[in-house]
Design an enzyme around this catalytic site. Structure first.
Site, PDB file in Angstrom:
ATOM      1  N   ASP A 138       0.860  -1.179   0.000  1.00 45.83           N
ATOM      2  CA  ASP A 138       0.000   0.000   0.000  1.00 45.83           C
ATOM      3  C   ASP A 138       0.904   1.239   0.000  1.00 45.83           C
ATOM      4  O   ASP A 138       2.101   1.151   0.296  1.00 45.83           O
ATOM      5  CB  ASP A 138      -0.885  -0.040   1.252  1.00 45.83           C
ATOM      6  N   ASP A 187      -0.312   5.165   0.899  1.00 47.52           N
ATOM      7  CA  ASP A 187      -0.602   6.137   1.956  1.00 47.52           C
ATOM      8  C   ASP A 187      -0.665   5.459   3.318  1.00 47.52           C
ATOM      9  O   ASP A 187      -1.432   4.525   3.522  1.00 47.52           O
ATOM     10  CB  ASP A 187      -1.928   6.844   1.668  1.00 47.52           C
TER      11      ASP A 187
END
Length: 217
Positions: free
Chosen positions: A13, A15
């Site tokens: 991922d 953020d």
């Protein structure tokens, strides 16, 4: 306690996992919450990990989906031009450098443009394989993004380890049949396979058989 995981590929991922963009997210989404008479804290609780339209659908379930998509585009434009306070998660530069020749992909709810902007603002290299919002028909916690990331790299889901920070992202990784390393305080409450406060606690090495050994402090 220190632990070890073995994988063939890593799915990352962005953020909250590689990039700390909380300052931008707070500015944009608290302003949106105020526009709609919503509690800013409640909005921030659910925004992480999801595409914007999916967050809006949760918060305003009776609103036409077309309005959610329109608002999502408007907020994306704001996020792309706002990089103040965007910095790498502790340990992210060294962690990504260690993966340079190893199988890994970025799997993010951000658009490709936003991913490039935020990774650039944090001075982080972009993985060769990226699964962004444009690639999927459903936002996390749906597993579609992670499954596509595994397929692009040529590995089975069970051979992949996900790195995530949010409830939606951890749920997506588990739904994909993958193990999940939770990064940061947000992840701790959602029962990832392993938990670290930052990427400084993770070391990856390639074994002789081509597998990846994750040493987690």
């Amino acid at each position: 306690m220190p632990s070890t995981l073995t994988a063939r590929a890593l799915l990352l991922d962005m953020d909250g996992t590689l990039v700390n963009s909380d300052a931008v997210v707070e500015r944009v989404w608290r302003a949106w919450a105020a526009e709609h008479g919503l509690d800013g804290d409640a909005v921030i609780e659910v925004v992480h990990g999801r595409q914007g339209y999916a967050t809006m659908a949760l918060l305003l379930p009776d609103r036409p989906v077309e309005q959610n998509y329109a608002d999502n585009l408007r907020l994306l434009e704001q996020e792309v031009t706002d990089t103040e306070g965007v910095v790498p998660i502790a340990g992210a530069p060294a962690f990504l450098a260690s993966l340079r020749k190893l199988p890994h992909a970025l799997v993010t709810s951000a658009t490709e443009t936003l991913a490039r902007v935020r990774m650039g603002a944090a001075a982080l290299p972009l993985p060769e394989v990226m699964v962004t919002a444009e690639w999927v028909s459903a936002s996390k916690p749906d597993p579609e993004g992670f499954l596509k990331g595994a397929a692009e790299l040529g590995f089975e889901p069970a051979d992949c380890v996900v790195f995530e920070d949010s409830e939606a992202g951890i749920a997506a990784g588990r739904a994909a049949g993958m193990r999940v390393v939770g990064v940061g305080s947000r992840a701790a409450a959602h029962a990832p396979t392993a938990q670290v406060q930052s990427l400084e606690q993770v070391r990856v090495e390639a074994a002789a058989d081509g597998s990846l050994v994750l040493h987690i402090a």
